[in-house]
Design an enzyme around this catalytic site. Structure first.
Site, PDB file in Angstrom:
ATOM      1  N   HIS A   1      -8.921   1.197  -5.682  1.00 45.30           N
ATOM      2  CA  HIS A   1      -8.039   0.341  -4.880  1.00 45.30           C
ATOM      3  C   HIS A   1      -6.606   0.807  -5.080  1.00 45.30           C
ATOM      4  CE1 HIS A   1     -11.334  -2.408  -4.072  1.00 45.30           C
ATOM      5  NE2 HIS A   1     -11.647  -2.341  -5.352  1.00 45.30           N
TER       6      HIS A   1
ATOM      7  N   TYR B   1       0.807  -1.231   0.000  1.00 47.34           N
ATOM      8  CA  TYR B   1       0.000   0.000   0.000  1.00 47.34           C
ATOM      9  C   TYR B   1       0.839   1.279   0.000  1.00 47.34           C
ATOM     10  CZ  TYR B   1      -3.572  -3.412   1.115  1.00 47.34           C
ATOM     11  OH  TYR B   1      -4.403  -4.499   1.075  1.00 47.34           O
TER      12      TYR B   1
HETATM   13  C1  DHK Z   1      -7.407  -2.119   0.401  1.00 51.40           C
HETATM   14  C2  DHK Z   1      -7.651  -3.107   1.299  1.00 51.40           C
HETATM   15  O1  DHK Z   1      -7.693  -2.860   2.601  1.00 51.40           O
HETATM   16  C3  DHK Z   1      -7.801  -4.496   0.872  1.00 51.40           C
HETATM   17  O2  DHK Z   1      -8.694  -5.252   1.691  1.00 51.40           O
HETATM   18  C4  DHK Z   1      -8.241  -4.566  -0.565  1.00 51.40           C
HETATM   19  C5  DHK Z   1      -7.517  -2.303  -1.040  1.00 51.40           C
HETATM   20  C6  DHK Z   1      -7.333  -3.720  -1.430  1.00 51.40           C
HETATM   21  C7  DHK Z   1      -6.569  -1.369  -1.784  1.00 51.40           C
HETATM   22  O3  DHK Z   1      -5.722  -1.851  -2.573  1.00 51.40           O
HETATM   23  O4  DHK Z   1      -6.717  -0.165  -1.572  1.00 51.40           O
HETATM   24  O5  DHK Z   1      -8.247  -5.856  -0.981  1.00 51.40           O
END
Ligand code: DHK
Length: 145
Positions: free
Chosen positions: A100, A24
């Site tokens: 996402h 992330y």
């Molecule tokens: C964020 C999350 O918390 C995951 O549960 C998803 C998503 C993906 C993201 O890529 O922002 O699967």
């Protein structure tokens, strides 16, 4: 009356920056909020995050009842199994972008089937945090169209 864009974020996104940075990144949710507001032009922005499904459902109802011009939603883990969230989004008639940070289609199979995509106007996945800025720009164009 200025248009209002709602940006909603689901569970665990409050921990961005320290949550699995290899997936992330290290941009925090506060920094993402600033990015969204920087892209808003003359539009108002409601930017929220909750770890609770029902709170997100209530916020979607609020967006509907206040005639929000559009919505960006990162449903996070609720993307794949939440019927209540899907049912609420079915009532939202303005442009809706599902966002996402990661490319969910390149991850484990549990992340491949989005319920939200069945009602979203568009889906952005895999651009990292900058995807929010892209989503804001695209949403404003959809609203203007
Ligand atoms: C964020 C999350 O918390 C995951 O549960 C998803 C998503 C993906 C993201 O890529 O922002 O699967």
């Amino acid at each position: 009356m200025p248009r209002c864009i709602h940006v909603l974020n689901g569970p665990n996104l409050n921990r961005l920056g320290r949550r699995e940075p290899e997936i992330y990144g290290r941009t925090t949710l506060a920094e993402i909020e600033a990015m969204c507001r920087a892209e808003a032009g003359g539009d108002d922005v409601v930017f929220r995050q909750s770890n609770y499904e029902g709170q997100l459902v209530d916020w979607i109802h609020e967006a509907i009842d206040t005639d929000a011009a559009g919505m960006v939603i990162n449903p996070a883990g609720l993307t794949f199994r939440s019927i209540p969230l899907l049912d609420a989004l079915k009532m939202f008639r303005a442009p809706l972008i599902e966002l996402h940070i990661s490319n969910i289609h390149r991850r484990d199979a549990i992340y491949h089937q989005s319920l939200v995509s069945t009602v979203a106007t568009a889906v952005i996945a895999g651009l990292g945090a900058r995807g929010y800025a892209t989503a804001m720009r695209a949403l404003r164009e959809l609203i203007d169209a």
